[in-house]
Design a protein around this motif. Sequence first.
Motif, mmCIF file in Angstrom:
data_model
loop_
_atom_site.group_PDB
_atom_site.id
_atom_site.type_symbol
_atom_site.label_atom_id
_atom_site.label_comp_id
_atom_site.label_asym_id
_atom_site.label_seq_id
_atom_site.Cartn_x
_atom_site.Cartn_y
_atom_site.Cartn_z
ATOM 1 N N LEU A 84 0.832 -1.209 0.000
ATOM 2 C CA LEU A 84 0.000 0.000 0.000
ATOM 3 C C LEU A 84 0.865 1.257 0.000
ATOM 4 O O LEU A 84 0.570 2.227 -0.722
ATOM 5 N N SER A 85 1.945 1.263 0.780
ATOM 6 C CA SER A 85 2.823 2.430 0.845
ATOM 7 C C SER A 85 3.504 2.687 -0.499
ATOM 8 O O SER A 85 3.652 3.841 -0.917
ATOM 9 N N CYS A 86 3.910 1.627 -1.174
ATOM 10 C CA CYS A 86 4.535 1.791 -2.497
ATOM 11 C C CYS A 86 3.549 2.362 -3.508
ATOM 12 O O CYS A 86 3.917 3.192 -4.349
ATOM 13 N N ILE A 111 5.107 8.522 4.014
ATOM 14 C CA ILE A 111 5.123 7.227 3.317
ATOM 15 C C ILE A 111 6.459 6.527 3.529
ATOM 16 O O ILE A 111 6.512 5.305 3.736
ATOM 17 N N THR A 112 7.549 7.292 3.499
ATOM 18 C CA THR A 112 8.870 6.708 3.718
ATOM 19 C C THR A 112 8.986 6.095 5.097
ATOM 20 O O THR A 112 9.615 5.039 5.280
ATOM 21 N N PHE A 113 8.390 6.735 6.106
ATOM 22 C CA PHE A 113 8.436 6.178 7.460
ATOM 23 C C PHE A 113 7.777 4.803 7.503
ATOM 24 O O PHE A 113 8.310 3.869 8.105
ATOM 25 N N PHE A 114 6.615 4.665 6.869
ATOM 26 C CA PHE A 114 5.922 3.366 6.891
ATOM 27 C C PHE A 114 6.695 2.313 6.097
ATOM 28 O O PHE A 114 6.752 1.143 6.496
ATOM 29 N N LEU A 115 7.314 2.705 4.992
ATOM 30 C CA LEU A 115 8.157 1.761 4.251
ATOM 31 C C LEU A 115 9.354 1.327 5.096
ATOM 32 O O LEU A 115 9.735 0.155 5.105
ATOM 33 N N SER A 116 9.943 2.272 5.811
ATOM 34 C CA SER A 116 11.081 1.946 6.683
ATOM 35 C C SER A 116 10.649 1.055 7.830
ATOM 36 O O SER A 116 11.389 0.158 8.248
ATOM 37 N N LEU A 117 9.431 1.299 8.344
ATOM 38 C CA LEU A 117 8.907 0.462 9.428
ATOM 39 C C LEU A 117 8.775 -0.983 8.964
ATOM 40 O O LEU A 117 9.118 -1.924 9.693
ATOM 41 N N VAL A 118 8.295 -1.167 7.740
ATOM 42 C CA VAL A 118 8.164 -2.510 7.180
ATOM 43 C C VAL A 118 9.524 -3.171 7.035
ATOM 44 O O VAL A 118 9.734 -4.317 7.467
ATOM 45 N N ASP A 119 10.485 -2.447 6.443
ATOM 46 C CA ASP A 119 11.785 -3.044 6.164
ATOM 47 C C ASP A 119 12.579 -3.308 7.439
ATOM 48 O O ASP A 119 13.236 -4.354 7.566
ATOM 49 N N CYS A 120 12.554 -2.365 8.382
ATOM 50 C CA CYS A 120 13.291 -2.579 9.632
ATOM 51 C C CYS A 120 12.711 -3.744 10.433
ATOM 52 O O CYS A 120 13.455 -4.560 10.990
#
Length: 445
Positions: A84-86, A111-120
């Motif tokens: 969804l973030s992408c 949006i970048t924060f949520f993508l980073s949350l997923v990856d971290c």
Amino acid sequence: MALRVHLLACAFGLGSWVAVNGLWVELPLIVNALPEGWELPSYLTVLIQMANLGPLLITLMHKARPGRLNERAVILALLSVGVLSCVLLTFFWDRTSVVAGAPRSTAFFVITFFLSLVDCTSSVTFLPFMMALPATYVTTYYIGEGLSGFVPGVVALAQGVGMAKCVNATQGTGGNHTSGHDGFLQTEYLPPNFSTEVFFFFLTAMMCVSLAAFVALSRLRLPPAENPAGGSGASVGPGLDNPAAEIDGRDLKRRDEEGGRARRPPAEPNDSRYRLTFIYFLVVWVNGATNGVLPSVQTYSCMPYGNLAYHLSAALASVANPLACTVAMFFQNRSLLFLGALALLGTAFGSYNMAMAAMSPCPLLQGSVAGEVVIVVSWLLFTGTLSYVKVMVGVILRDRSHSALVWCGAAAQAGSLVGSVVMFPLVNVLTLFKAGDFCNTKCPL
């Protein structure tokens, strides 16, 4: 069946860091469109480290309520948020709003924060989930994780991100930009082969592939010969609920009390504790160097040698990661002495890269082909050696217990956090590193 599981494990690992890695390689185009300009990388670093709240919460929940976390549901939620973030990033990445009287890239930051949350958070969820599979598939997962940096890099190269040429200041934009004297050169960035929106759509597709692979792995039923639980056709998922996912002293004790054949393992000897401490030190050190310290200065160490050297170092370093993981599939050396020596060797290459960044804009052999070759090879070997160490310590901890893998992910994120926190003030506050302009910098011989 084995080939199918290898492909699924690799595709699953692809979603671990593909979004954040994609943002980094696309930065040369993004900074030209957003109001923060070249300050954007420092903001991006801060957002990624703030996202370490995710793995912290997962680790604390695992510690407080071991074996109770529905790992499959967590991973499914993470990958869904990533997709969804992408999608949102594709359509809203360049939207700005006025904050404190100045335009800010609020949509991009959120949006970048949520993508980073997923990856971290993937560091403490994806790898432990792989505990339900035989050890050979863990190495394949690491290949996919390495490809999460390599594939976006290849696409960015095809896009022509950041490619530039040196032109006379009176040329370039129709002769409108002039200088006060002849012979002045400026860097002119070439237009990309396709837009940033297309690149973000590609990241969305990669996240969808990872999500589909996870769903397939969750429903996979391994044959008895490959099932770690030892049962007949038992399902792989869901992670922590799988009988093979938590083989530690507490679980053995519980099954022993229930009449099972397992017995409490003997008390861990001191030398084993020292070995485990050293392994976790390697995890922190390697991830701190590869994810925090050196990425902060890659442009400073490579750009003085020219755009070609910079792009080759970035591309080949991305190749080195999955290549090292592939080597680890066929050549596994679990000797801590060997891994420690290899970590020292990788650190030596990293130290050279750091030294060249500190000497920017006039590093050693600047302006020569030898200098370009050395810096590219140094980045290649730095990434390759430490990636091999990273894979092998993961394999060692996988054979130990599920908890060991969870703490491995936590240690990896801790090392990345420490490396980034140390480098942020050095780069952005104290400005100890100076950017080099390849077109105009003249260094003494």
